[in-house]
Design an enzyme around this catalytic site. Structure first.
Site, PDB file in Angstrom:
ATOM      1  N   PRO A  20       0.789  -1.242   0.000  1.00 48.46           N
ATOM      2  CA  PRO A  20       0.000   0.000   0.000  1.00 48.46           C
ATOM      3  C   PRO A  20       0.821   1.292   0.000  1.00 48.46           C
ATOM      4  CG  PRO A  20       0.101  -0.872   2.213  1.00 48.46           C
ATOM      5  CD  PRO A  20       0.836  -1.852   1.326  1.00 48.46           C
ATOM      6  N   CYS A  21       1.436   1.614  -1.138  1.00 50.36           N
ATOM      7  CA  CYS A  21       2.280   2.806  -1.202  1.00 50.36           C
ATOM      8  C   CYS A  21       1.491   4.090  -0.956  1.00 50.36           C
ATOM      9  CB  CYS A  21       3.039   2.865  -2.518  1.00 50.36           C
ATOM     10  SG  CYS A  21       2.049   2.631  -3.973  1.00 50.36           S
ATOM     11  N   HIS A  22       0.168   4.057  -1.107  1.00 53.64           N
ATOM     12  CA  HIS A  22      -0.634   5.249  -0.823  1.00 53.64           C
ATOM     13  C   HIS A  22      -0.641   5.593   0.663  1.00 53.64           C
ATOM     14  CE1 HIS A  22      -3.526   1.974  -0.169  1.00 53.64           C
ATOM     15  NE2 HIS A  22      -4.194   2.814   0.613  1.00 53.64           N
TER      16      HIS A  22
END
Length: 141
Positions: A53-55
């Site tokens: 989950p780079c967000h």
């Protein structure tokens, strides 16, 4: 897509951040003994999103930062708006200028990192002005 050993370490550590929680480029960098820019570069072409989950990674000063290789609103702002939407759906709120609700205002000098300081309040991993911070412990090496 082939990933480097470093990218794999970044993705493994980031995978531990659950929905509704955030971390910073600086915190990840500190745990991986590298720079926030190196972490951002590893995330810019994340082939495992949304499982990795780079967000959920923001700037240490509370600004939303970039997404999908675009910082801020360059060139169209579409990616940053997507990041804000994903975080909002998980309950992490930002103001209309892209600042984490409750974080330091633009221009204040703040520190990030594990248990880092954002503004004048120390992040401890518990609820903080409605935002859950995830202090991470590196077990990737």
């Amino acid at each position: 897509m082939t990933v480097t050993e470093f990218q794999e370490r970044v993705y493994t550590l980031l995978s531990r951040v659950p929905a509704g929680r955030i971390t910073t480029y600086a915190q990840l960098a500190s745990l991986l003994h590298t720079s926030p820019r190196a972490v951002g570069n590893a995330l810019r072409n994340n082939p495992f999103a949304p499982e990795v989950p780079c967000h959920r990674v923001i700037c240490a000063d509370g600004y939303v930062g970039g997404f999908k290789g675009e910082f801020e609103k360059a060139p169209s702002g579409v990616n940053q708006q997507m990041k804000l939407r994903l975080l909002r759906e998980e309950g992490v709120l930002f103001d209309e200028e892209g600042w984490l609700v409750g974080a330091a205002s633009q221009g204040e000098r703040v520190k990030g990192g594990n248990g880092g300081v954002i503004g004048k309040r120390k992040i401890t991993g518990k609820e903080w002005d409605g935002v859950s911070w995830t202090p991470l412990v590196d077990s990737t090496h």
